[in-house]
Scaffold this motif. Structure first.
Motif, PDB file in Angstrom:
ATOM      1  N   PHE A 270      32.363 -74.142  51.328  1.00 20.42           N
ATOM      2  CA  PHE A 270      32.289 -74.442  50.146  1.00 20.42           C
ATOM      3  C   PHE A 270      30.621 -74.805  49.719  1.00 20.42           C
ATOM      4  O   PHE A 270      30.057 -75.406  50.728  1.00 20.42           O
ATOM      5  N   TRP A 271      30.251 -74.257  48.748  1.00 17.38           N
ATOM      6  CA  TRP A 271      28.815 -74.991  48.420  1.00 17.38           C
ATOM      7  C   TRP A 271      28.757 -74.877  47.054  1.00 17.38           C
ATOM      8  O   TRP A 271      29.256 -74.295  46.069  1.00 17.38           O
ATOM      9  N   ARG A 272      28.124 -76.412  46.505  1.00 14.60           N
ATOM     10  CA  ARG A 272      27.952 -76.517  45.377  1.00 14.60           C
ATOM     11  C   ARG A 272      26.836 -75.417  44.674  1.00 14.60           C
ATOM     12  O   ARG A 272      25.799 -75.012  45.332  1.00 14.60           O
ATOM     13  N   PHE A 273      27.114 -74.933  43.331  1.00 11.99           N
ATOM     14  CA  PHE A 273      26.182 -74.220  42.610  1.00 11.99           C
ATOM     15  C   PHE A 273      25.459 -74.710  41.634  1.00 11.99           C
ATOM     16  O   PHE A 273      26.286 -75.340  40.706  1.00 11.99           O
ATOM     17  N   ASP A 274      24.278 -74.965  41.527  1.00 14.29           N
ATOM     18  CA  ASP A 274      23.403 -75.731  40.569  1.00 14.29           C
ATOM     19  C   ASP A 274      23.061 -74.802  39.480  1.00 14.29           C
ATOM     20  O   ASP A 274      22.827 -73.825  39.267  1.00 14.29           O
ATOM     21  N   THR A 275      23.855 -75.287  38.248  1.00 16.66           N
ATOM     22  CA  THR A 275      23.652 -74.801  37.034  1.00 16.66           C
ATOM     23  C   THR A 275      22.928 -75.637  36.148  1.00 16.66           C
ATOM     24  O   THR A 275      22.773 -75.464  34.708  1.00 16.66           O
ATOM     25  N   GLY A 276      22.027 -76.734  36.627  1.00 12.60           N
ATOM     26  CA  GLY A 276      21.258 -77.419  35.999  1.00 12.60           C
ATOM     27  C   GLY A 276      22.314 -78.339  34.881  1.00 12.60           C
ATOM     28  O   GLY A 276      23.265 -78.732  35.270  1.00 12.60           O
ATOM     29  N   SER A 277      21.880 -78.620  33.553  1.00 14.86           N
ATOM     30  CA  SER A 277      22.699 -79.204  32.767  1.00 14.86           C
ATOM     31  C   SER A 277      23.594 -78.376  31.756  1.00 14.86           C
ATOM     32  O   SER A 277      24.006 -78.846  30.809  1.00 14.86           O
ATOM     33  N   LEU A 278      23.632 -77.049  32.131  1.00 15.80           N
ATOM     34  CA  LEU A 278      24.031 -76.067  31.198  1.00 15.80           C
ATOM     35  C   LEU A 278      25.620 -76.522  30.907  1.00 15.80           C
ATOM     36  O   LEU A 278      26.156 -76.334  29.910  1.00 15.80           O
ATOM     37  N   LEU A 279      26.412 -76.924  32.041  1.00 13.54           N
ATOM     38  CA  LEU A 279      27.819 -77.158  31.890  1.00 13.54           C
ATOM     39  C   LEU A 279      28.111 -78.487  31.700  1.00 13.54           C
ATOM     40  O   LEU A 279      29.267 -79.181  31.749  1.00 13.54           O
ATOM     41  N   ASP A 280      27.156 -79.288  31.045  1.00 13.73           N
ATOM     42  CA  ASP A 280      27.506 -80.736  30.726  1.00 13.73           C
ATOM     43  C   ASP A 280      28.597 -81.021  29.685  1.00 13.73           C
ATOM     44  O   ASP A 280      29.110 -81.862  29.588  1.00 13.73           O
ATOM     45  N   GLY A 281      28.562 -79.747  28.783  1.00 14.12           N
ATOM     46  CA  GLY A 281      29.414 -79.891  27.885  1.00 14.12           C
ATOM     47  C   GLY A 281      30.931 -79.471  28.192  1.00 14.12           C
ATOM     48  O   GLY A 281      31.903 -79.547  27.278  1.00 14.12           O
ATOM     49  N   VAL A 282      31.151 -78.994  29.527  1.00 15.34           N
ATOM     50  CA  VAL A 282      32.399 -78.587  29.975  1.00 15.34           C
ATOM     51  C   VAL A 282      32.992 -79.401  30.884  1.00 15.34           C
ATOM     52  O   VAL A 282      32.482 -79.902  31.807  1.00 15.34           O
ATOM     53  N   HIS A 283      34.334 -79.652  30.702  1.00 18.57           N
ATOM     54  CA  HIS A 283      34.907 -80.434  31.728  1.00 18.57           C
ATOM     55  C   HIS A 283      36.060 -79.812  32.042  1.00 18.57           C
ATOM     56  O   HIS A 283      36.914 -79.159  31.428  1.00 18.57           O
ATOM     57  N   SER A 284      36.387 -79.887  33.392  1.00 15.26           N
ATOM     58  CA  SER A 284      37.539 -79.335  34.073  1.00 15.26           C
ATOM     59  C   SER A 284      38.902 -80.119  33.803  1.00 15.26           C
ATOM     60  O   SER A 284      38.752 -81.276  33.584  1.00 15.26           O
ATOM     61  N   HIS A 285      39.866 -79.440  33.989  1.00 15.48           N
ATOM     62  CA  HIS A 285      41.191 -80.189  33.616  1.00 15.48           C
ATOM     63  C   HIS A 285      41.633 -80.536  35.090  1.00 15.48           C
ATOM     64  O   HIS A 285      41.822 -79.391  35.905  1.00 15.48           O
ATOM     65  N   ASN A 286      41.766 -81.887  35.577  1.00 19.88           N
ATOM     66  CA  ASN A 286      42.243 -82.207  36.871  1.00 19.88           C
ATOM     67  C   ASN A 286      43.591 -82.933  36.991  1.00 19.88           C
ATOM     68  O   ASN A 286      43.832 -83.578  36.234  1.00 19.88           O
TER      69      ASN A 286
END
Length: 288
Positions: A270-286
């Motif tokens: 696994f590697w973290r993929f940096d999207t900056g702040s673009l996905l700040d408004g999206v939240h995963s369902h855990n």
């Protein structure tokens, strides 16, 4: 009737397995034309318009809850709004909601771009704060000039203010980077050979660790072409726990598994993929 189905399921959120952003992306993949929230075109609830397109509703706006629903619906029922001042006065919405509407592009018919609408709202707020005498002293000021939003900025504005983007799936903006890293799109996996060692990538939309799965973790990633199911063995998960749990977007290398029409990736790295702040408004369902 994919457009009608999409409108109906949006209007009963939050529920189910996927976020509103994922539902919108899937609707577009099913050839549904999705139109953004727009003053004098949107209703409170999402609906299918006269062209058969899905028109997003005001209910998606951040901070616009049930308490303000009735006053907005009442204002809409009185006919079209002439301008942003009329909208603010007739609806009586809070400053936060009005700003989120501007950020979402709801006032685009009246302005060249969203920053102008945000500036206009600030002027209205100052005007109202001065009271009646202050409003009588209004003067014409030179029109402020603002830089236009780029496509990535617009997607970020949409996601922050509504949780969805009508025009772009966020990972689209990073495809050049992902291609350089030899990351395969979700849509191409079905045509790849079984047991291929490959990389996939996208935003994390679900995480599951069922109690009956003996420590296995199941992730769902989404890119602009579709979704990828990732299976993580217990030992692999323990080595990558922080990255898996905390990353908004991931690149995963693993072995492609294809059985009975199902396509999964057995994760190895696994590697973290940096999207900056673009996905700040999206939240995963855990689900754990």
């Amino acid at each position: 009737y994919p457009a009608i189905f999409a409108a109906a399921i949006l209007n009963v959120q939050p529920m189910g397995f996927y976020s509103t952003e994922v539902l919108i992306n899937d609707a577009r993949r099913h050839k549904v034309v999705v139109k953004p929230i727009e003053v004098n075109a949107s209703r409170y609830w999402s609906h299918v318009d006269e062209t058969g397109s899905l028109r997003l509703g005001f209910h998606l706006i951040r901070e616009l809850g049930e308490a303000q629903r009735k006053q907005l619906e009442s204002a809409i029922a009185r006919g079209p709004f002439a301008d942003i001042l009329t909208f603010t006065q007739r609806t009586g919405l809070t400053k936060e909601v009005l700003e989120n509407l501007a950020i979402a592009g709801a006032f685009d018919p009246w302005f060249q771009h969203r920053r102008e609408a945000m500036w206009a709202l600030r002027g209205i707020g100052e005007r109202e704060a001065r009271g009646e005498l202050g409003r009588m002293m209004d003067i014409e000021e030179p029109r402020a000039r603002f830089a236009r939003l780029g496509a990535e900025e617009q997607t970020g504005f949409d996601l922050w203010s509504t949780g969805v983007c009508a025009t772009h799936q966020p990972i689209e903006h990073f495809r050049v980077r992902l291609d350089a890293l030899r990351v395969i799109t979700a849509a191409k996996l079905a045509g790849m050979p079984r047991n291929l060692v490959c990389k996939v990538g996208g935003m994390v939309i679900t995480r599951q660790r069922p109690g009956t799965a003996k420590g296995f973790v199941f992730l769902t990633l989404e890119d602009e072409t579709g979704i990828v199911n990732v299976i993580v063995r217990p030992d692999v998960y323990e080595r990558n726990r922080a990255v898996v749990r905390q990353s908004q977007a991931l690149i995963v290398e693993g072995v492609l598994q294809k059985e009975q029409g199902c396509v999964d990736l057995i994760a190895k790295h696994f590697w973290r993929f940096d999207t900056g702040s673009l996905l700040d408004g999206v939240h995963s369902h855990n689900f754990h």
